[in-house]
Motif scaffolding. Structure first.
Motif, PDB file in Angstrom:
ATOM      1  N   ARG A  16      72.990 -27.904  94.295  1.00 31.70           N
ATOM      2  CA  ARG A  16      73.872 -28.994  94.703  1.00 31.70           C
ATOM      3  C   ARG A  16      73.911 -29.057  96.234  1.00 31.70           C
ATOM      4  NH1 ARG A  16      78.521 -31.466  92.335  1.00 31.70           N
ATOM      5  NH2 ARG A  16      78.136 -30.139  90.511  1.00 31.70           N
ATOM      6  N   THR A  72      76.162 -30.415  99.357  1.00 33.61           N
ATOM      7  CA  THR A  72      77.561 -30.783  99.580  1.00 33.61           C
ATOM      8  C   THR A  72      77.843 -30.941 101.064  1.00 33.61           C
ATOM      9  OG1 THR A  72      78.194 -29.482  97.634  1.00 33.61           O
ATOM     10  CG2 THR A  72      79.952 -30.127  99.134  1.00 33.61           C
ATOM     11  N   SER A 117      79.012 -35.110  97.592  1.00 30.18           N
ATOM     12  CA  SER A 117      78.370 -34.137  96.718  1.00 30.18           C
ATOM     13  C   SER A 117      77.220 -34.792  95.975  1.00 30.18           C
ATOM     14  CB  SER A 117      79.376 -33.557  95.715  1.00 30.18           C
ATOM     15  OG  SER A 117      78.744 -32.634  94.849  1.00 30.18           O
ATOM     16  N   PRO A 174      74.938 -33.671  93.064  1.00 33.25           N
ATOM     17  CA  PRO A 174      74.754 -32.595  92.085  1.00 33.25           C
ATOM     18  C   PRO A 174      73.355 -32.595  91.478  1.00 33.25           C
ATOM     19  CG  PRO A 174      75.917 -34.420  91.084  1.00 33.25           C
ATOM     20  CD  PRO A 174      75.720 -34.789  92.525  1.00 33.25           C
ATOM     21  N   VAL A 208      66.425 -30.193  96.204  1.00 30.77           N
ATOM     22  CA  VAL A 208      67.222 -31.346  96.616  1.00 30.77           C
ATOM     23  C   VAL A 208      66.320 -32.265  97.418  1.00 30.77           C
ATOM     24  CG1 VAL A 208      69.195 -32.150  97.967  1.00 30.77           C
ATOM     25  CG2 VAL A 208      69.355 -29.997  96.698  1.00 30.77           C
ATOM     26  N   ALA A 242      68.400 -32.596  92.394  1.00 28.44           N
ATOM     27  CA  ALA A 242      69.468 -33.395  93.001  1.00 28.44           C
ATOM     28  C   ALA A 242      68.828 -34.390  93.957  1.00 28.44           C
ATOM     29  CB  ALA A 242      70.448 -32.501  93.749  1.00 28.44           C
TER      30      ALA A 242
END
Length: 258
Positions: free
Chosen positions: A10, A12, A32, A34, A172, A203
């Motif tokens: 994740r 953030t 955020s 996720p 990510v 993500a």
């Protein structure tokens, strides 16, 4: 159902602030992204989206707040270190090496990943080859692999840049206007690839001005204006929010049945 595996993470932002000359381009943003979801960041030009992206990617350090990757505080880590931890990005302004082939541009992403994993132990050329070939195939670029990147149109270069990011097998992925310059067929392929990545647990956070694409792809939307988040939540609800309409300076974007 989205599958979330051990390589997911994740991303953030907590209270992120970035000032330029006393003006807050980003003014205390919480966000955020996720695993297993596509999160979109929308807003008018000058809203602070690109500055926030730079703070998340590590090319700009925030003046306050924190950035977490998989629960780890990466606020003070350089961009290349975040890449090795599984964060990849594409750029609004296409960044490729025009004299290199399409395949060699994509290979750079694989080399960065393996260089970080095998420091001092030499290159794993076979693994780099495999990751490069996989990314080229995913974006349908195999037939162009040997051609110079500088000979390709804008739409193809967008896909080359995305393939390079994916060759590093990120956890990510940050995408800055990924559909800019793509034709209808390329946009459809992009949408399919991004949804597939999310389904496998990645993500994804994207800045995108194509409202139809946001409506089709995004699970969650953050709308920014004047450096702040003015609305966030499920896509249909945010795109219909009056605050978003005011930020865009007109009627709320129309959302189809997608």
């Amino acid at each position: 159902m989205n599958r979330v595996g051990p390589r997911t993470a994740r991303l953030t932002a907590r209270g992120v602030v970035r000032r330029y000359g006393g003006i807050a381009a980003v003014a205390g943003v919480d966000l955020s992204a996720p695993p297993g979801r596509i999160t979109a960041l929308i807003g008018p030009n000058g809203a602070g989206k690109s500055t926030l992206f730079d703070c998340l990617a590590g090319t700009v350090r925030p003046d306050a707040g924190r950035v977490l990757l998989g629960g780890r505080d990466v606020t003070r880590l350089a961009a290349h270190t975040r890449v090795r931890l599984g964060l990849a990005r594409t750029f609004q302004q296409i960044a490729v090496f025009p004299t290199l082939s399409v395949a060699d541009n994509v290979r750079i992403g694989a080399e960065q990943r393996h260089r970080g994993r095998h420091q001092g132990r030499g290159r794993d050329v076979r693994a780099e080859d495999a990751d490069t070939a996989r990314a080229l195939a995913l974006l349908g670029l195999q037939r162009l692999a040997a051609q110079p990147a500088g000979d390709q149109p804008t739409g193809v270069l967008r896909l080359v840049e995305l393939a390079r990011a994916l060759a590093g097998r990120p956890r990510v992925l940050l995408l800055d206007e990924p559909a800019a310059g793509l034709d209808t067929v390329q946009t459809g392929r992009l949408a399919s690839v991004l949804r597939g990545l999310a389904d496998r647990g990645m993500a994804l956070l994207l800045v995108e001005h194509d409202v139809d694409l946001v409506a089709e792809l995004a699970d969650t939307v953050y709308a920014m204006a004047d450096g702040q988040v003015v609305a966030c939540g499920p896509t249909a609800a945010v795109l219909a929010d009056a605050r978003v309409a005011r930020a865009w300076g007109g009627a709320a974007p129309e959302v189809g049945d997608t």
